[in-house]
Scaffold this motif. Structure first.
Motif, mmCIF file in Angstrom:
data_model
loop_
_atom_site.group_PDB
_atom_site.id
_atom_site.type_symbol
_atom_site.label_atom_id
_atom_site.label_comp_id
_atom_site.label_asym_id
_atom_site.label_seq_id
_atom_site.Cartn_x
_atom_site.Cartn_y
_atom_site.Cartn_z
ATOM 1 N N LEU A 18 0.838 -1.206 0.000
ATOM 2 C CA LEU A 18 0.000 0.000 0.000
ATOM 3 C C LEU A 18 0.871 1.254 0.000
ATOM 4 N N THR A 21 2.020 1.879 -3.512
ATOM 5 C CA THR A 21 0.909 2.400 -4.325
ATOM 6 C C THR A 21 0.702 3.879 -4.037
ATOM 7 N N ALA A 112 -3.057 -0.315 6.935
ATOM 8 C CA ALA A 112 -3.133 -1.101 5.705
ATOM 9 C C ALA A 112 -4.060 -2.304 5.842
ATOM 10 N N ARG A 113 -4.284 -2.750 7.074
ATOM 11 C CA ARG A 113 -5.200 -3.873 7.297
ATOM 12 C C ARG A 113 -6.609 -3.387 7.632
ATOM 13 N N VAL A 115 -8.083 -0.313 5.796
ATOM 14 C CA VAL A 115 -8.697 0.282 4.614
ATOM 15 C C VAL A 115 -8.129 -0.357 3.351
ATOM 16 N N GLY A 116 -8.926 -0.402 2.316
ATOM 17 C CA GLY A 116 -8.476 -0.892 1.024
ATOM 18 C C GLY A 116 -7.743 0.193 0.262
ATOM 19 N N GLU A 117 -7.192 -0.205 -0.851
ATOM 20 C CA GLU A 117 -6.384 0.707 -1.661
ATOM 21 C C GLU A 117 -7.159 1.940 -2.125
ATOM 22 N N GLY A 118 -8.359 1.747 -2.654
ATOM 23 C CA GLY A 118 -9.134 2.885 -3.159
ATOM 24 C C GLY A 118 -9.428 3.906 -2.079
ATOM 25 N N ALA A 120 -7.783 4.261 0.736
ATOM 26 C CA ALA A 120 -6.507 4.845 1.168
ATOM 27 C C ALA A 120 -6.106 6.010 0.273
#
Length: 149
Positions: A18, A21, A112-113, A115-118, A120
């Motif tokens: 993450l 990204t 990171a555990r 929220v998801g990537e989008g 974040a």
């Protein structure tokens, strides 16, 4: 403080992907990224990564910082031990905007555990696009700074 927009990123082992990204995302927005996080998945200690990133911000080498661990909580606690750091952990864009506007936060922590990537990336965008409002909030930020001794 530097003339260019510099931001430090770090994480523990739980948030490497993450963090990378987010790094690419903020680079696309014109930020110079100083990524000091681990590159390999071996277990590492979040306090050292939170402190290291906070020192970049406290020294003025970077204007802002983004740090990550599993929940965002532990690394945030470590960063906030460095004088001059105001870091908040956020799991939503509204909170990320408010910590900049009302608390003049100079660092953002994300789990990171949690929220998801989008989400974040939405949180990061809200944090980076907000500006400190000053006024009555400045007095409160000064009160927080006075607690550092």
């Amino acid at each position: 403080m530097t003339a260019s927009k510099r931001i430090v990123l770090s994480s523990d082992h739980a948030a490497i992907q993450l963090r990378q990204t987010i790094s690419g995302h903020v680079e696309e927005q014109g930020w110079e990224v100083v990524d000091i996080g681990p590159r390999t998945p071996e277990s590492t200690h979040y306090p050292k990564h939170g402190e290291a990133a906070a020192r970049f911000v406290a020294s003025g080498e970077c204007q802002l910082g983004i740090i990550l661990c599993g929940t965002g909580q532990g690394i945030m606690m470590a960063a906030n031990k460095v004088k001059g750091i105001r870091c908040g952990v956020c799991a939503d864009a509204f909170s990320a905007r408010m910590i900049r506007q009302h608390n003049d936060a100079n660092m953002l922590s994300i789990g990171a555990r949690v929220v998801g990537e989008g989400l974040a990336l939405d949180i990061v965008d809200a944090f980076l696009s907000a500006q400190f409002e000053g006024g009555r909030h400045a007095t409160r930020v000064e009160m927080i700074g006075a607690l550092e001794g």
